[in-house]
Design a protein around this motif. Structure first.
Motif, PDB file in Angstrom:
ATOM      1  N   ARG A  40      -1.404 -25.613   9.204  1.00 19.61           N
ATOM      2  CA  ARG A  40      -0.522 -24.863  10.085  1.00 19.61           C
ATOM      3  C   ARG A  40      -0.591 -25.478  11.486  1.00 19.61           C
ATOM      4  NH1 ARG A  40       0.542 -19.190  10.059  1.00 19.61           N
ATOM      5  NH2 ARG A  40      -1.343 -18.804   8.851  1.00 19.61           N
ATOM      6  N   PRO A  41       0.551 -25.784  12.099  1.00 21.31           N
ATOM      7  CA  PRO A  41       0.529 -26.329  13.463  1.00 21.31           C
ATOM      8  C   PRO A  41      -0.139 -25.352  14.429  1.00 21.31           C
ATOM      9  CG  PRO A  41       2.706 -26.603  12.476  1.00 21.31           C
ATOM     10  CD  PRO A  41       1.925 -25.711  11.559  1.00 21.31           C
ATOM     11  N   GLY A  42      -0.857 -25.908  15.402  1.00 25.84           N
ATOM     12  CA  GLY A  42      -1.459 -25.073  16.431  1.00 25.84           C
ATOM     13  C   GLY A  42      -2.774 -24.434  16.062  1.00 25.84           C
ATOM     14  N   GLN A  43      -3.414 -24.904  15.000  1.00 20.60           N
ATOM     15  CA  GLN A  43      -4.728 -24.360  14.662  1.00 20.60           C
ATOM     16  C   GLN A  43      -5.735 -24.718  15.760  1.00 20.60           C
ATOM     17  OE1 GLN A  43      -4.535 -24.367   9.759  1.00 20.60           O
ATOM     18  NE2 GLN A  43      -5.579 -26.041  10.766  1.00 20.60           N
ATOM     19  N   PHE A 100      -8.121 -24.717  -3.818  1.00 18.93           N
ATOM     20  CA  PHE A 100      -8.287 -23.292  -3.537  1.00 18.93           C
ATOM     21  C   PHE A 100      -6.921 -22.650  -3.391  1.00 18.93           C
ATOM     22  CE2 PHE A 100     -12.563 -23.978  -1.125  1.00 18.93           C
ATOM     23  CZ  PHE A 100     -13.235 -24.031  -2.335  1.00 18.93           C
ATOM     24  N   GLY A 101      -6.863 -21.336  -3.634  1.00 22.10           N
ATOM     25  CA  GLY A 101      -5.653 -20.572  -3.393  1.00 22.10           C
ATOM     26  C   GLY A 101      -5.918 -19.441  -2.423  1.00 22.10           C
ATOM     27  N   ASP A 102      -4.986 -18.486  -2.390  1.00 23.23           N
ATOM     28  CA  ASP A 102      -5.070 -17.440  -1.372  1.00 23.23           C
ATOM     29  C   ASP A 102      -6.273 -16.521  -1.526  1.00 23.23           C
ATOM     30  OD1 ASP A 102      -4.022 -16.377  -3.706  1.00 23.23           O
ATOM     31  OD2 ASP A 102      -2.381 -15.299  -2.722  1.00 23.23           O
ATOM     32  N   ILE A 103      -6.668 -16.184  -2.761  1.00 22.73           N
ATOM     33  CA  ILE A 103      -7.775 -15.254  -2.954  1.00 22.73           C
ATOM     34  C   ILE A 103      -9.086 -15.879  -2.494  1.00 22.73           C
ATOM     35  CG2 ILE A 103      -9.148 -14.009  -4.681  1.00 22.73           C
ATOM     36  CD1 ILE A 103      -6.547 -13.546  -6.238  1.00 22.73           C
ATOM     37  N   LEU A 104      -9.313 -17.137  -2.844  1.00 24.75           N
ATOM     38  CA  LEU A 104     -10.541 -17.800  -2.413  1.00 24.75           C
ATOM     39  C   LEU A 104     -10.552 -17.992  -0.898  1.00 24.75           C
ATOM     40  CD1 LEU A 104     -10.602 -18.270  -5.492  1.00 24.75           C
ATOM     41  CD2 LEU A 104     -11.646 -20.499  -5.042  1.00 24.75           C
ATOM     42  N   ALA A 105      -9.404 -18.334  -0.338  1.00 25.53           N
ATOM     43  CA  ALA A 105      -9.324 -18.494   1.117  1.00 25.53           C
ATOM     44  C   ALA A 105      -9.593 -17.160   1.814  1.00 25.53           C
ATOM     45  CB  ALA A 105      -7.957 -19.032   1.517  1.00 25.53           C
ATOM     46  N   ALA A 106      -9.094 -16.077   1.239  1.00 29.78           N
ATOM     47  CA  ALA A 106      -9.311 -14.759   1.827  1.00 29.78           C
ATOM     48  C   ALA A 106     -10.797 -14.392   1.803  1.00 29.78           C
ATOM     49  CB  ALA A 106      -8.501 -13.703   1.082  1.00 29.78           C
ATOM     50  N   ARG A 107     -11.477 -14.733   0.722  1.00 29.65           N
ATOM     51  CA  ARG A 107     -12.905 -14.429   0.633  1.00 29.65           C
ATOM     52  C   ARG A 107     -13.690 -15.256   1.650  1.00 29.65           C
ATOM     53  NH1 ARG A 107     -16.722 -10.879   0.588  1.00 29.65           N
ATOM     54  NH2 ARG A 107     -18.662 -11.594  -0.373  1.00 29.65           N
ATOM     55  N   MET A 108     -13.322 -16.519   1.819  1.00 29.86           N
ATOM     56  CA  MET A 108     -13.986 -17.357   2.817  1.00 29.86           C
ATOM     57  C   MET A 108     -13.796 -16.776   4.212  1.00 29.86           C
ATOM     58  SD  MET A 108     -12.927 -21.092   1.328  1.00 29.86           S
ATOM     59  CE  MET A 108     -13.600 -22.019   2.700  1.00 29.86           C
ATOM     60  N   ARG A 109     -12.593 -16.331   4.498  1.00 37.55           N
ATOM     61  CA  ARG A 109     -12.303 -15.722   5.794  1.00 37.55           C
ATOM     62  C   ARG A 109     -13.154 -14.474   5.993  1.00 37.55           C
ATOM     63  NH1 ARG A 109     -10.080 -17.219  10.685  1.00 37.55           N
ATOM     64  NH2 ARG A 109      -8.859 -15.545  11.614  1.00 37.55           N
ATOM     65  N   LYS A 110     -13.267 -13.664   4.950  1.00 40.21           N
ATOM     66  CA  LYS A 110     -14.046 -12.428   5.037  1.00 40.21           C
ATOM     67  C   LYS A 110     -15.523 -12.723   5.279  1.00 40.21           C
ATOM     68  CE  LYS A 110     -12.660  -8.801   4.360  1.00 40.21           C
ATOM     69  NZ  LYS A 110     -12.185  -7.717   5.270  1.00 40.21           N
ATOM     70  N   ARG A 111     -16.014 -13.840   4.758  1.00 37.90           N
ATOM     71  CA  ARG A 111     -17.419 -14.201   4.923  1.00 37.90           C
ATOM     72  C   ARG A 111     -17.694 -14.844   6.280  1.00 37.90           C
ATOM     73  NH1 ARG A 111     -21.168 -13.872   1.443  1.00 37.90           N
ATOM     74  NH2 ARG A 111     -22.313 -15.618   2.356  1.00 37.90           N
ATOM     75  N   GLY A 112     -16.652 -15.068   7.072  1.00 38.70           N
ATOM     76  CA  GLY A 112     -16.853 -15.635   8.398  1.00 38.70           C
ATOM     77  C   GLY A 112     -16.866 -17.145   8.442  1.00 38.70           C
ATOM     78  N   VAL A 113     -16.381 -17.775   7.371  1.00 35.72           N
ATOM     79  CA  VAL A 113     -16.281 -19.241   7.366  1.00 35.72           C
ATOM     80  C   VAL A 113     -15.273 -19.651   8.430  1.00 35.72           C
ATOM     81  CG1 VAL A 113     -15.581 -21.244   5.980  1.00 35.72           C
ATOM     82  CG2 VAL A 113     -16.925 -19.401   4.942  1.00 35.72           C
ATOM     83  N   ALA A 114     -15.623 -20.650   9.247  1.00 36.49           N
ATOM     84  CA  ALA A 114     -14.761 -21.036  10.368  1.00 36.49           C
ATOM     85  C   ALA A 114     -13.494 -21.737   9.906  1.00 36.49           C
ATOM     86  CB  ALA A 114     -15.529 -21.934  11.337  1.00 36.49           C
ATOM     87  N   VAL A 128      -2.159 -18.496   1.350  1.00 37.66           N
ATOM     88  CA  VAL A 128      -3.284 -19.088   2.076  1.00 37.66           C
ATOM     89  C   VAL A 128      -3.048 -18.981   3.578  1.00 37.66           C
ATOM     90  CG1 VAL A 128      -4.419 -21.272   2.629  1.00 37.66           C
ATOM     91  CG2 VAL A 128      -4.062 -20.625   0.240  1.00 37.66           C
ATOM     92  N   LEU A 129      -1.857 -19.301   4.018  1.00 40.71           N
ATOM     93  CA  LEU A 129      -1.533 -19.182   5.437  1.00 40.71           C
ATOM     94  C   LEU A 129      -1.679 -17.742   5.913  1.00 40.71           C
ATOM     95  CD1 LEU A 129       1.576 -21.547   5.651  1.00 40.71           C
ATOM     96  CD2 LEU A 129      -0.679 -21.955   6.652  1.00 40.71           C
ATOM     97  N   LEU A 133      -7.124 -18.319   7.523  1.00 40.15           N
ATOM     98  CA  LEU A 133      -8.206 -19.302   7.488  1.00 40.15           C
ATOM     99  C   LEU A 133      -7.661 -20.656   7.935  1.00 40.15           C
ATOM    100  CD1 LEU A 133     -11.196 -19.896   6.577  1.00 40.15           C
ATOM    101  CD2 LEU A 133     -10.179 -20.711   4.425  1.00 40.15           C
ATOM    102  N   PRO A 134      -8.217 -21.253   8.996  1.00 40.94           N
ATOM    103  CA  PRO A 134      -7.753 -22.570   9.430  1.00 40.94           C
ATOM    104  C   PRO A 134      -8.112 -23.631   8.378  1.00 40.94           C
ATOM    105  CG  PRO A 134      -8.936 -21.458  11.206  1.00 40.94           C
ATOM    106  CD  PRO A 134      -9.207 -20.697   9.945  1.00 40.94           C
ATOM    107  N   ILE A 135      -7.121 -24.434   7.992  1.00 44.23           N
ATOM    108  CA  ILE A 135      -7.324 -25.407   6.913  1.00 44.23           C
ATOM    109  C   ILE A 135      -6.738 -26.753   7.311  1.00 44.23           C
ATOM    110  CG2 ILE A 135      -6.683 -25.996   4.530  1.00 44.23           C
ATOM    111  CD1 ILE A 135      -6.693 -22.969   3.949  1.00 44.23           C
TER     112      ILE A 135
END
Length: 239
Positions: A40-43, A100-114, A128-129, A133-135
């Protein structure tokens, strides 16, 4: 391993372009991970310890939907990720299977992964967007990871985008992609990078005022002296 807040603060103000120059001067040429573009632009620019994940080519007896429930799976790896880390996934540059897809990305975000860095691609890009989660990756693809990859382990040395990345190396990502700073060089790089960024800001100001580049970039003795005077003035002013 906890990352010192001062390191994050300093390197969050230093571009990956500057870091590659600093590392080049220390003899390291291969530190920029190929194919790591912002999804995503501007991360935001991110700084964090590397949490590594490794994929190998798909093998039909291992790369199956059933493998997602294995103790050695991407799901299990995500549950081991500490807050503040940057997940770095070696997908061997495969671009026709989303790791990865949206569910895994959401879990990473919930765990505080940067954030997540990979030389591969994502699936369910819209979802995912939506996770925020910045990717950094090579784009998107509809097929799941097992269509082209087998996940084998986490927190071991990997090669992402042609660059060796070890667990707990420092990773910095911005609009130019992802750069790895070897763990043992972090303190040296932090000290030099901050000064390099300051010098280049001064040079840019000189260019905007009409100065020519020879003797300025890089600076000769005369311009180094002018820069030191400028720098001393900023220090006196408390900037």
């Amino acid at each position: 391993m906890t990352l010192d807040r001062s390191v994050i603060d300093i390197l969050s103000a230093v571009s990956t372009a500057t870091l590659t120059t600093v590392l080049l001067k220390k003899g390291l040429r291969n530190v920029w991970m190929r194919g790591t573009r912002p999804l995503r632009p501007g991360q935001p620019r991110l700084v964090g310890r590397a949490f590594t994940l490794r994929f190998v080519p798909a093998r039909e007896d291992l790369a199956t939907p059933e493998s997602w429930s294995s103790p050695r799976s991407t799901r299990a790896a995500i549950e081991d990720m500490p807050a503040g880390c940057i997940a770095v996934a070696d997908a061997m540059g495969v671009t026709d299977a989303g790791i990865f897809g949206d569910i895994l990305a959401a879990r990473m975000r919930k765990r505080g992964v940067a954030g997540l860095v990979t030389d591969g691609v994502m699936r369910d890009v819209a979802g995912v967007l939506g996770t925020g989660l910045p990717i950094w990756c090579q784009g998107g693809a509809a097929p799941p990871s097992v269509a082209g990859l087998t996940f084998v382990n986490w927190q071991e040395p990997i090669g992402c985008g042609g660059v060796a990345v070890f667990p707990d190396d420092l990773v910095v990502v911005d609009d130019d992609g992802a750069v790895v700073v070897p763990q043992k060089l972090v303190e040296e790089v932090v000290a030099v990078a901050q000064e390099q960024e300051r010098l280049e800001a001064w040079i840019m100001g000189e260019v905007e005022n009409g100065a020519s580049l020879p003797g300025l970039y890089p600076p000769n003795a005369e311009n180094k002296a002018r820069y030191e005077t400028w720098r001393a003035g900023r220090t006196t002013a408390g900037e």
